[in-house]
Design a protein around this motif. Structure first.
Motif, mmCIF file in Angstrom:
data_model
loop_
_atom_site.group_PDB
_atom_site.id
_atom_site.type_symbol
_atom_site.label_atom_id
_atom_site.label_comp_id
_atom_site.label_asym_id
_atom_site.label_seq_id
_atom_site.Cartn_x
_atom_site.Cartn_y
_atom_site.Cartn_z
ATOM 1 N N UNK A 197 0.781 -1.222 0.070
ATOM 2 C CA UNK A 197 -0.112 0.092 0.008
ATOM 3 C C UNK A 197 0.991 1.293 -0.062
ATOM 4 N N UNK A 198 2.176 1.152 -0.067
ATOM 5 C CA UNK A 198 2.778 2.397 -0.473
ATOM 6 C C UNK A 198 2.773 2.866 -1.583
ATOM 7 N N UNK A 245 -1.597 -9.980 4.097
ATOM 8 C CA UNK A 245 -1.571 -9.631 5.485
ATOM 9 C C UNK A 245 -1.695 -8.044 5.510
ATOM 10 N N UNK A 246 -1.761 -7.660 6.849
ATOM 11 C CA UNK A 246 -1.782 -6.479 6.980
ATOM 12 C C UNK A 246 -0.484 -5.696 6.486
ATOM 13 N N UNK A 247 -0.631 -4.408 5.941
ATOM 14 C CA UNK A 247 0.643 -3.688 5.560
ATOM 15 C C UNK A 247 1.085 -2.999 6.818
ATOM 16 N N UNK A 248 1.545 -3.455 7.736
ATOM 17 C CA UNK A 248 2.060 -2.671 8.784
ATOM 18 C C UNK A 248 3.323 -2.795 9.199
ATOM 19 N N UNK A 249 4.037 -3.505 8.332
ATOM 20 C CA UNK A 249 5.455 -3.901 8.617
ATOM 21 C C UNK A 249 6.322 -4.093 7.169
ATOM 22 N N UNK A 250 7.637 -3.818 7.176
ATOM 23 C CA UNK A 250 8.140 -3.970 6.024
ATOM 24 C C UNK A 250 8.038 -5.489 5.500
ATOM 25 N N UNK A 251 8.171 -6.318 6.643
ATOM 26 C CA UNK A 251 8.610 -7.988 6.120
ATOM 27 C C UNK A 251 6.718 -8.182 5.666
ATOM 28 N N UNK A 252 5.635 -7.687 6.107
ATOM 29 C CA UNK A 252 4.173 -7.992 5.617
ATOM 30 C C UNK A 252 4.021 -7.291 4.480
#
Length: 285
Positions: A197-198, A245-252
């Motif tokens: 989502x960036x 998954x949720x876009x809440x971390x670089x890994x996700x």
């Protein structure tokens, strides 16, 4: 009976003066026995009267029930007059219905066979893809989703961040995918791009929709260059609207950046056949 007793008593009194005491006692004893008999007869009479009343009530109840039964019986007789008698034509209609059910059973059996065959094709396709592409790379997933076989490739295997230029490693993997598609000319391959989502802000592309579709078309062109017929290829993009998954971390976000390649048998023909069969079943009730 009461008059007899009174007369007996009067006789006893009148005779008491002219009979001996012994005779008087004998008459008195006789009078007592007569009184006892009278009392016993009275009890029995009352009992008989009570039984007679109960019997009369029972007879009345039974007569009422008998009348109800007669009424119900007449109603049943009248209702049976309205019932349809099974005639030769009726039996023929039943036979036709049974034949129709047999035909439906055959159609359902054919549909089940088609579904089984499709499942077999799906299993064979998964096995073939896993053999060609390999299982040792954790960034490559070969699986079945809603009975459709797909290959999911991690973004880092295909593109640099924000780019839609295919990497050399991607060409190696796509070459294996092309081998599978080329061996099955009746199959199609739909390439579906996904981003995180960036927001996309560089270059000529407008947003992540553009980026996801541009990556799909890049892979479609690569597969075409590898010999896949263009009529077998479909390009599609989902942007960032279907994350795993949720876009809440670089890994996700890295997990959500992916490309899925669906390997599709002639599924349109398969569903067309099912739709036709179901319409026929619906018409026949």
């Amino acid at each position: 009976m009461k008059k007899l007793i009174v007369l007996s008593a009067v006789a006893l009194l009148s005779l008491s003066s002219c009979v001996s005491k012994k005779d008087f006692l004998a008459l008195e004893e006789k009078q007592k026995e007569t009184q006892d008999l009278l009392n016993s007869a009275t009890v029995k009479l009352n009992s008989c009267l009570a039984e007679e009343a109960a019997s009369a009530a029972r007879i009345k109840e039974l007569r009422a029930r008998l009348e109800d039964m007669k009424t119900n019986n007449l109603a049943l007789i009248e209702s049976t007059k309205d019932m349809t008698v099974l005639t030769a034509q009726g039996a023929k209609n039943v036979e036709k219905s049974l034949e129709s059910l047999k035909e439906k059973d055959l159609r359902i059996s054919r549909l089940q066979d088609a579904l089984t065959k499709k499942d077999s094709v799906t299993l064979a396709l998964v096995t073939s893809l896993k053999k060609e592409v390999g299982l040792n790379d954790p960034d490559i997933e070969i699986n079945v989703e809603k009975s459709v076989v797909f290959i999911s490739l991690s973004d880092k295997l295909l593109f640099r961040t924000g780019s839609y230029n295919i990497s050399s490693r991607a060409n190696e993997i796509l070459g294996k995918v092309a081998t599978v598609i080329n061996s099955k000319p009746n199959f199609e391959a739909m390439v579906e791009g996904h981003t995180d989502n960036v927001p996309y802000k560089s270059g000529v592309l407008l947003d992540n929709w553009d980026l996801s579709v541009k990556r799909s078309t890049a892979i479609v062109r690569a597969l075409q260059d590898l010999g896949v017929k263009p009529e077998q290829l479909i390009a599609a993009g989902r942007g960032d609207h279907l994350p795993l998954v949720a876009n809440d971390s670089p890994e996700n976000r890295a997990i959500n950046r992916r490309t899925k390649i669906y390997i599709l048998p002639k599924i349109d023909q398969f569903y067309e056949m099912i739709e036709t069969e179901m319409k026929e079943l619906s018409k026949e009730g």
